[in-house]
Write a protein that holds these residues in place. Structure first.
Motif, short mmCIF file in Angstrom:
data_model
loop_
_atom_site.label_atom_id
_atom_site.label_comp_id
_atom_site.label_asym_id
_atom_site.label_seq_id
_atom_site.Cartn_x
_atom_site.Cartn_y
_atom_site.Cartn_z
N VAL A 186 10.64 11.73 -20.31
CA VAL A 186 11.12 11.02 -21.68
C VAL A 186 11.88 12.65 -22.17
O VAL A 186 12.25 13.64 -22.08
N PHE A 187 13.36 11.33 -22.75
CA PHE A 187 14.47 12.84 -23.44
C PHE A 187 14.60 12.06 -25.14
O PHE A 187 14.77 10.93 -25.49
N PHE A 188 14.43 12.90 -25.62
CA PHE A 188 14.52 13.73 -27.39
C PHE A 188 16.16 13.49 -27.45
O PHE A 188 16.55 14.76 -27.19
N MET A 189 17.16 12.70 -28.33
CA MET A 189 18.85 12.33 -28.40
C MET A 189 18.63 12.40 -30.02
O MET A 189 18.08 12.29 -30.86
N ASP A 190 20.54 13.21 -29.83
CA ASP A 190 20.89 13.06 -30.82
C ASP A 190 21.85 11.48 -31.32
O ASP A 190 21.47 11.41 -30.33
N THR A 191 22.17 11.53 -32.48
CA THR A 191 23.23 10.16 -32.07
C THR A 191 24.75 10.35 -30.84
O THR A 191 24.43 9.36 -30.72
#
Length: 205
Positions: free
Chosen positions: A62-67
């Motif tokens: 999974v990937f955690f991103m900013d806006t």
């Protein structure tokens, strides 16, 4: 308030630390249609982070991103032992992918415990880097009733707490709306990573 919109590769590598207690709202839903993941809002109600899982719940990557869609870190599940191990890798550190996966930012494992009164609980132990000192080791304790959990270092200091969100009038919202309270001087991005691991472990994202 700590900066929560990294704009360069160097800032992606730096911990996001605030001298004040910070409160975030986590909606256990993806902004992508038919996707899985979560969306994180700050105290002003603005989206600051998102995690999108395009495959299925509890994906192995999974990937955690900013806006803006910049990946801040990724989490991989490795098959080691009965429950496996989650490994977090920060983005923007200049490492090639094969080198990056040799040097995880943190590792986490799930552990079960039996409690006489509540009937059971689960927890996660996590280590940052080599994990050779208390400041690099963390414990996450949760009960089976899904009322929330607390993140502490191995010295027992509370770093963050996740619990069901309530309105100002005391009405408890749905199970998919959570409050994340991060104590001062804690690495917010690391806390977010551990929260994601908890969600993946409990099959809630």
């Amino acid at each position: 308030m700590a900066k929560i919109h990294p704009s360069s590769s160097s800032s992606l590598c730096s911990p996001l630390i605030s001298s004040k207690r910070e409160v975030f709202t986590i909606w256990m839903k993806s902004l992508v249609l038919n996707g899985y993941g979560c969306t994180v809002y700050d105290s002003q109600g603005l989206v600051v982070y998102r995690m999108d899982n395009y495959d299925c719940k509890s994906s192995h990557e999974v990937f955690f991103m900013d806006t803006a869609g910049n990946t801040l870190f990724k989490i991989l599940k490795k098959k080691l032992g009965v429950f496996g191990q989650w490994r977090g890798y920060r983005s923007g550190d200049g490492l090639k992918e094969e080198e990056e996966e040799k040097k995880p930012w943190f590792t986490a494992r799930k552990a079960f415990r039996v409690l006489k009164r509540s009937g059971g609980s689960w927890g996660i132990t996590a280590m940052v880097g080599s994990g050779r000192d208390d400041h690099a080791c963390f414990k996450i304790d949760a009960s089976n009733d899904n009322k929330g959990y607390k993140i502490r270092n191995f010295a027992g200091e509370l770093l963050a707490e996740v619990k069901r969100k309530e309105t100002a009038s005391g009405v408890v919202l749905g199970e998919d709306v959570l409050n994340l309270i991060i104590e001062p001087n804690s690495d917010q991005l690391l806390i977010m990573g551990l929260v994601v691991v908890c969600g993946l472990t409990s099959h809630s994202m």
